[in-house]
Design a protein around this motif. Structure first.
Motif, PDB file in Angstrom:
ATOM      1  N   ALA A  63       0.834  -1.201   0.000  1.00  6.68           N
ATOM      2  CA  ALA A  63       0.000   0.000   0.000  1.00  6.68           C
ATOM      3  C   ALA A  63       0.872   1.256   0.000  1.00  6.68           C
ATOM      4  O   ALA A  63       0.646   2.188  -0.782  1.00  6.68           O
ATOM      5  CB  ALA A  63      -0.924  -0.003   1.215  1.00  6.68           C
ATOM      6  N   LEU A  64       1.882   1.274   0.850  1.00  2.00           N
ATOM      7  CA  LEU A  64       2.772   2.435   0.917  1.00  2.00           C
ATOM      8  C   LEU A  64       3.517   2.621  -0.394  1.00  2.00           C
ATOM      9  O   LEU A  64       3.642   3.753  -0.896  1.00  2.00           O
ATOM     10  CB  LEU A  64       3.766   2.276   2.073  1.00  2.00           C
ATOM     11  N   GLU A  65       4.010   1.555  -0.979  1.00  2.43           N
ATOM     12  CA  GLU A  65       4.754   1.658  -2.238  1.00  2.43           C
ATOM     13  C   GLU A  65       3.859   2.134  -3.383  1.00  2.43           C
ATOM     14  O   GLU A  65       4.299   2.894  -4.240  1.00  2.43           O
ATOM     15  CB  GLU A  65       5.384   0.309  -2.575  1.00  2.43           C
ATOM     16  N   LEU A 109       6.288  11.356   2.573  1.00  7.48           N
ATOM     17  CA  LEU A 109       5.006  11.863   2.092  1.00  7.48           C
ATOM     18  C   LEU A 109       3.971  10.748   2.036  1.00  7.48           C
ATOM     19  O   LEU A 109       2.808  10.930   2.414  1.00  7.48           O
ATOM     20  CB  LEU A 109       5.165  12.481   0.708  1.00  7.48           C
ATOM     21  N   GLY A 110       4.415   9.579   1.558  1.00  8.79           N
ATOM     22  CA  GLY A 110       3.514   8.443   1.459  1.00  8.79           C
ATOM     23  C   GLY A 110       2.987   8.021   2.815  1.00  8.79           C
ATOM     24  O   GLY A 110       1.792   7.755   2.974  1.00  8.79           O
ATOM     25  N   GLN A 111       3.878   7.966   3.802  1.00  7.10           N
ATOM     26  CA  GLN A 111       3.453   7.571   5.141  1.00  7.10           C
ATOM     27  C   GLN A 111       2.500   8.597   5.737  1.00  7.10           C
ATOM     28  O   GLN A 111       1.519   8.245   6.405  1.00  7.10           O
ATOM     29  CB  GLN A 111       4.675   7.393   6.047  1.00  7.10           C
ATOM     30  N   GLN A 112       2.781   9.869   5.485  1.00  6.52           N
ATOM     31  CA  GLN A 112       1.937  10.939   6.013  1.00  6.52           C
ATOM     32  C   GLN A 112       0.507  10.850   5.471  1.00  6.52           C
ATOM     33  O   GLN A 112      -0.466  10.922   6.227  1.00  6.52           O
ATOM     34  CB  GLN A 112       2.534  12.301   5.672  1.00  6.52           C
ATOM     35  N   GLN A 147      -3.333   9.985   6.900  1.00  8.31           N
ATOM     36  CA  GLN A 147      -4.488  10.845   6.654  1.00  8.31           C
ATOM     37  C   GLN A 147      -5.712  10.056   6.237  1.00  8.31           C
ATOM     38  O   GLN A 147      -6.842  10.423   6.591  1.00  8.31           O
ATOM     39  CB  GLN A 147      -4.155  11.876   5.573  1.00  8.31           C
ATOM     40  N   VAL A 148      -5.504   8.995   5.477  1.00  9.01           N
ATOM     41  CA  VAL A 148      -6.648   8.202   5.013  1.00  9.01           C
ATOM     42  C   VAL A 148      -6.969   7.053   5.975  1.00  9.01           C
ATOM     43  O   VAL A 148      -7.773   6.184   5.656  1.00  9.01           O
ATOM     44  CB  VAL A 148      -6.403   7.655   3.583  1.00  9.01           C
ATOM     45  N   GLY A 149      -6.335   7.077   7.146  1.00 11.68           N
ATOM     46  CA  GLY A 149      -6.670   6.107   8.180  1.00 11.68           C
ATOM     47  C   GLY A 149      -6.093   4.731   7.984  1.00 11.68           C
ATOM     48  O   GLY A 149      -6.610   3.744   8.535  1.00 11.68           O
ATOM     49  N   ALA A 195      -5.177   8.178  -1.800  1.00 13.79           N
ATOM     50  CA  ALA A 195      -3.909   8.682  -1.264  1.00 13.79           C
ATOM     51  C   ALA A 195      -2.861   8.800  -2.363  1.00 13.79           C
ATOM     52  O   ALA A 195      -2.112   9.783  -2.428  1.00 13.79           O
ATOM     53  CB  ALA A 195      -3.418   7.754  -0.152  1.00 13.79           C
ATOM     54  N   ARG A 196      -2.811   7.802  -3.224  1.00 17.58           N
ATOM     55  CA  ARG A 196      -1.867   7.836  -4.354  1.00 17.58           C
ATOM     56  C   ARG A 196      -2.139   9.035  -5.257  1.00 17.58           C
ATOM     57  O   ARG A 196      -1.211   9.710  -5.721  1.00 17.58           O
ATOM     58  CB  ARG A 196      -1.976   6.539  -5.156  1.00 17.58           C
ATOM     59  N   ALA A 197      -3.412   9.319  -5.497  1.00 16.28           N
ATOM     60  CA  ALA A 197      -3.767  10.437  -6.379  1.00 16.28           C
ATOM     61  C   ALA A 197      -3.414  11.782  -5.765  1.00 16.28           C
ATOM     62  O   ALA A 197      -3.138  12.737  -6.481  1.00 16.28           O
ATOM     63  CB  ALA A 197      -5.267  10.382  -6.703  1.00 16.28           C
ATOM     64  N   PHE A 198      -3.414  11.858  -4.433  1.00 15.19           N
ATOM     65  CA  PHE A 198      -3.192  13.143  -3.758  1.00 15.19           C
ATOM     66  C   PHE A 198      -1.742  13.384  -3.357  1.00 15.19           C
ATOM     67  O   PHE A 198      -1.403  14.496  -2.959  1.00 15.19           O
ATOM     68  CB  PHE A 198      -4.072  13.239  -2.513  1.00 15.19           C
TER      69      PHE A 198
END
Length: 238
Positions: free
Chosen positions: A100-102, A119-122, A126-128, A151-154
């Motif tokens: 998911a993180l990758e 940024l990815g972890q942050q 945010q999306v829980g 999250a990927r899109a943002f």
């Protein structure tokens, strides 16, 4: 932020040319949220793909944040998407071999950001889903996969976000979570949001609603009752 001028889309079939989109002209302001509704096969997903530069118009002009999208080649459009556009697919389109993180980090890495992991972890938090970063897509529920896709899109903080049926594959509880997330991120990041949906309730949460009927786009006015995807609209766009 987005402007189209008499755009059309024609495809060749065994029976000859098929016009999917009639000439369409409209504008979307920066930071605005817009829903495009309509029956299946009306052309709304085709329009979204054109606006995002994933497909090419047959005629007319498209401008994204002032950039002449219709005059670009595929490499130029891809660069523009990487710099300014996020896209959420109904089928999630996650890379199954990445966690998911990758998956979330991927656009940031392509953009050359040095802090992609942070940024990815942050945004995962945010999306829980901070506790799910090491999980692969097949280990996540449909709602979790869609949150990863959002999250990927943002992650690159795009100026424009396109979402194609973002709640179409989700149950009611997960649909509500995704809706809240979309509009929270839209508001917090001041991102222009354009989404395609069959869900009248989701559409009503947007500042504007446009209806696609047989390849033509119409503005749904305050006097119209948006009760389902086939409600007629009264103000022609384009």
């Amino acid at each position: 932020m987005i402007e189209t001028k008499q755009i059309t889309k024609i495809v060749n079939t065994n029976e000859g040319e098929l016009q999917i989109l009639q000439p369409i002209s409209f504008k979307v302001k920066a930071g605005e949220s817009v829903a495009i509704v309509g029956a299946s096969g009306s052309g709304k997903s085709t329009l979204l793909s054109l606006l995002a530069g994933l497909d090419q118009v047959s005629g007319g002009e498209i401008y994204l944040d002032g950039a002449n999208l219709h005059g670009m080649n595929e490499e130029q459009r891809a660069r523009l998407r990487g710099e300014k556009v996020g896209f959420i697919f109904q089928s999630f389109m996650l890379v199954q071999s990445l966690t998911a993180l990758e998956n979330i980090m991927l656009p940031a890495e392509i953009a050359g950001l040095d802090n992609a992991k942070a940024l990815g972890q942050q945004i995962l938090e945010q999306v829980g889903l901070g506790h799910r970063g090491s999980h692969y897509p097949n280990q996540l529920s449909g709602g979790e996969q869609q949150r990863v896709a959002i999250a990927r899109a943002f992650i690159t903080k795009p100026k424009i976000l396109f979402a194609d049926e973002p709640t179409g594959n989700l149950d009611a509880a997960n649909s509500h979570k995704v809706e809240e997330l979309l509009f929270d991120l839209n508001r917090d990041s001041d991102t222009t949001l354009v989404l395609v949906t069959h869900d009248a309730n989701l559409a009503k949460k947007c500042q504007r609603q446009l209806q696609m009927q047989a390849g033509s786009l119409q503005e749904i006015t305050a006097s119209d009752d948006l009760t389902d995807e086939t409600t007629p609209a009264k103000q022609q766009v384009g």
